[in-house]
Design a protein around this motif. Structure first.
Motif, PDB file in Angstrom:
ATOM      1  N   SER A 256       9.932   0.431  -4.035  1.00 49.27           N
ATOM      2  CA  SER A 256       9.309  -0.808  -4.512  1.00 49.27           C
ATOM      3  C   SER A 256      10.357  -1.916  -4.607  1.00 49.27           C
ATOM      4  O   SER A 256      11.558  -1.661  -4.533  1.00 49.27           O
ATOM      5  CB  SER A 256       8.678  -0.588  -5.884  1.00 49.27           C
ATOM      6  OG  SER A 256       9.693  -0.449  -6.842  1.00 49.27           O
TER       7      SER A 256
ATOM      8  N   GLU B 223       0.834  -1.212   0.000  1.00 57.79           N
ATOM      9  CA  GLU B 223       0.000   0.000   0.000  1.00 57.79           C
ATOM     10  C   GLU B 223       0.861   1.252   0.000  1.00 57.79           C
ATOM     11  O   GLU B 223       0.623   2.197  -0.756  1.00 57.79           O
ATOM     12  CB  GLU B 223      -0.910   0.043   1.245  1.00 57.79           C
ATOM     13  CG  GLU B 223      -1.999  -1.000   1.281  1.00 57.79           C
ATOM     14  CD  GLU B 223      -1.512  -2.326   1.857  1.00 57.79           C
ATOM     15  OE1 GLU B 223      -0.325  -2.402   2.242  1.00 57.79           O
ATOM     16  OE2 GLU B 223      -2.309  -3.286   1.894  1.00 57.79           O
TER      17      GLU B 223
ATOM     18  N   THR C 100       1.523  -7.069  -4.176  1.00 60.28           N
ATOM     19  CA  THR C 100       0.606  -6.004  -4.577  1.00 60.28           C
ATOM     20  C   THR C 100      -0.422  -5.735  -3.483  1.00 60.28           C
ATOM     21  O   THR C 100      -0.770  -6.625  -2.702  1.00 60.28           O
ATOM     22  CB  THR C 100      -0.147  -6.378  -5.873  1.00 60.28           C
ATOM     23  OG1 THR C 100      -0.777  -7.646  -5.654  1.00 60.28           O
ATOM     24  CG2 THR C 100       0.806  -6.493  -7.043  1.00 60.28           C
TER      25      THR C 100
ATOM     26  N   GLU D 179       2.533   1.858  -3.267  1.00 61.32           N
ATOM     27  CA  GLU D 179       1.619   2.446  -4.249  1.00 61.32           C
ATOM     28  C   GLU D 179       1.438   3.930  -4.029  1.00 61.32           C
ATOM     29  O   GLU D 179       1.296   4.697  -4.975  1.00 61.32           O
ATOM     30  CB  GLU D 179       0.267   1.724  -4.219  1.00 61.32           C
ATOM     31  CG  GLU D 179       0.278   0.547  -5.167  1.00 61.32           C
ATOM     32  CD  GLU D 179      -0.986  -0.279  -5.110  1.00 61.32           C
ATOM     33  OE1 GLU D 179      -2.039   0.251  -4.712  1.00 61.32           O
ATOM     34  OE2 GLU D 179      -0.898  -1.463  -5.460  1.00 61.32           O
TER      35      GLU D 179
END
Lengths: 270, 301
Positions: free
Chosen positions: A194, A185, A256, A188
């Motif tokens: 990442s 989360e 994800t 994102e």
């Protein structure tokens, strides 16, 4: 042939001991005779996370100094047959570690164990150097933040220059990246590096991604390696990582937000 | 006949581009000029005819293309096999040669060799013509002798074998025991020394790599917190995230090339730009950096 795996990071608090405990337990669960050595002399933690702190009589330094033998010093895990723990000394400091002493103990352990997990202390000082010196493989534990990545990069440089394998000029230490405390989360939202960012910077193969999970803290406090918590995403992620460490091809999970969302709802409240 | 001697002469100055012809008076290349000049006094054995050509070509230039000369002499170093002779008589030489070659039949195929006479008694008579024929029968081609007495040199000369300076000048050589399995059987006559440095593994934070006297080529990422330095150019076939300093001894013609510019600092001959300035243009692009006057210019590659 015993394999020596160092769990290291450079930076403190990223989850080295949690990872050592999880991976060591995971390997033992897969049927491999495994011993985890706590190299953090003076700040002994591994025994707490493994829940065997009340059974520590002798320690690593006693063993190095010949004040105790292997049988007396190793603590057999009560849950898993193949697993032993070699605790660190609480009262000494890292200068008590010597190359000769560490080598003597490792040579002894190699005779009976398949995997020797060396839980490295933070930093790049003597304790960390000793933990990695004899390693065949290294699990580099990294958090998705710049300072942790930078320190891991530094450790990777040391692994390729200051270990026995590097000095002998043979096959280098095999490196594995383990990304811990990962929160899809926040990635994102752009608040966190990442997986790809970290892989890009460190350019070593990814062993696993352990999602940020409340299960880790509660497992540590209970003295239960989180890998034994089969319902938690962190436990499952560690299990996958162990399988990959053993050469299996396992797809990465928990990368994800949406999948994490479903899982956290399923295993919510943990 | 004089070629080997010449070769040896020129090989001392690898970069010298000695050249014959009308355009040889253009003294563009200071490097070549310097090395060529140096090379000549160190070689008293240089044969007269071509030796003087080199000595005369003080203003050597590399611009071979715009001259109509038929050839150009260049220095180079090669690795060669040495045949170390202890004594010579037809039978024992033939026997030893047969055993040696049979143990590795494919290894010797028109292989040039240098005959070393340093371990051979100075009064030992050697029929170089006979020896040469024997060698060629087995796929070895003697091209020169090394060491040996005055008499031996003369008879070698008659057989078309020039004399090289003694081995002590060209460093160590090791014994060759040719057997079919051994991969390395060659002895370095002149050890090729390249000042350039090639790195194939990532340069990590806290590491420093320096290529003294040459270029630094890196086929891996250079991490933030790493430092790479070269007296010559720097090539990074990967992202450059650390500090790169080219021409650190003041070579203003040095350049820096990289696949992705993410550097903390880039410097050529002491003229530098820090990350803050670098981010303004060509960030994360393939670039080359060079000096224009005292100005560090970064452009696309």
């Amino acid at each position: 042939m015993a394999e020596i795996i160092v769990v290291t990071s450079g930076k403190g608090g990223v989850g080295k001991t949690t990872t050592s405990a999880a991976i060591g337990t995971g390997l033992a669960l897969q049927g491999h005779k495994t011993v985890i050595i706590d190299f953090d002399v003076g700040l002994r933690n591994l025994d707490l996370i493994m829940g065997c702190e009340r059974r520590v009589v002798y320690d690593f330094i006693n063993l190095i100094n010949g004040e105790s033998n292997l049988n007396q010093t190793l603590i057999k895990d009560k849950r898993i047959d193949n697993l032993s723990i070699l605790p660190a000394s609480q009262t000494r400091d890292k200068d008590a570690l010597t190359i000769e002493g560490v080598q003597k103990v490792l040579d002894e352990l190699k005779k009976t164990y398949d995997f020797i997990i060396c839980d490295s202390p933070a930093g790049i000082e003597k304790g960390a150097m000793m933990a990695m010196y004899f390693a065949d493989r290294a699990v580099v534990v990294t958090n998705p933040e710049v300072s942790s990545v930078r320190d891991s990069d530094r450790i990777l440089g040391i692994l390729q220059s200051k270990t026995l394998r590097a000095e002998n000029g043979g096959e280098p230490v095999r490196e594995h990246l383990l990304l811990t405390r990962y929160s899809p989360e926040r990635v994102e939202k752009g608040e966190m590096l990442s997986v790809k960012d970290v892989e890009d910077i460190l350019s070593i193969p990814l062993l696993g991604v352990i999602p940020e999970s409340k299960a880790v803290l509660s497992a540590s406090n209970q003295g239960n390696p989180v890998i034994l918590d089969e319902e938690s995403d962190a436990g499952q992620a560690y299990k996958d990582a162990v399988r990959r460490l053993l050469g299996e091809n396992v797809e990465h999970r928990f990368l994800t937000a949406s999948r994490k969302g479903i899982l956290s709802r399923m295993f919510g409240g943990r | 006949m004089s070629q080997i001697d010449l070769f040896n002469t020129v090989s001392r100055s690898v970069r010298s581009g000695a050249q014959q012809g009308p355009s040889s008076e253009n003294g563009h290349n200071n490097n070549a000029q310097a090395t060529t000049t140096q090379a000549v006094p160190t070689t008293p054995t240089a044969p007269k005819t071509k030796g003087t050509t080199i000595a005369g070509t003080m203003h050597a230039t590399d611009s071979a293309l715009d001259s109509d000369a038929a050839f150009k002499l260049k220095g180079n170093r090669v690795t060669m096999t040495i045949l170390e002779l202890y004594r010579y008589d037809y039978k024992s030489f033939n026997d030893t040669l047969a055993t040696t070659v049979n143990s590795a039949p494919d290894f010797f195929n028109q292989t040039p060799v240098i005959l070393s006479l340093e371990k051979c008694a100075p009064d030992c008579y050697i029929d170089f013509i006979e020896l040469g024929e024997l060698c060629r029968e087995y796929g070895l081609v003697p091209v020169a002798i090394r060491g040996g007495s005055e008499e031996q040199s003369v008879s070698a000369n008659v057989a078309g074998l020039p004399k090289l300076p003694a081995a002590s000048m060209s460093g160590k050589s090791s014994d060759i025991v040719p057997d079919a399995s051994a991969a390395l059987r060659e002895v370095r006559v002149e050890v090729p020394v390249s000042a350039n440095k090639l790195i194939t593994t990532p340069i990590r934070s806290g590491q420093q790599v320096y290529a003294p006297g040459g270029d630094l080529v890196i086929i891996a990422p250079v991490s933030a917190g790493a430092e790479i330095l070269a007296d010559g150019n720097i090539h990074v076939y990967g992202p450059l995230r650390g500090r790169a300093l080219a021409g650190v001894k003041g070579d203003t013609s040095a350049r820096i090339f990289c696949q992705s510019l993410e550097a903390e600092l880039i410097s050529i001959a002491g003229n530098y730009k820090v990350n803050e300035d670098l981010q303004k243009e060509h960030w994360k692009e393939r670039i080359q950096a060079r000096l224009e006057g005292n100005q560090l210019v970064i452009g696309p590659l």
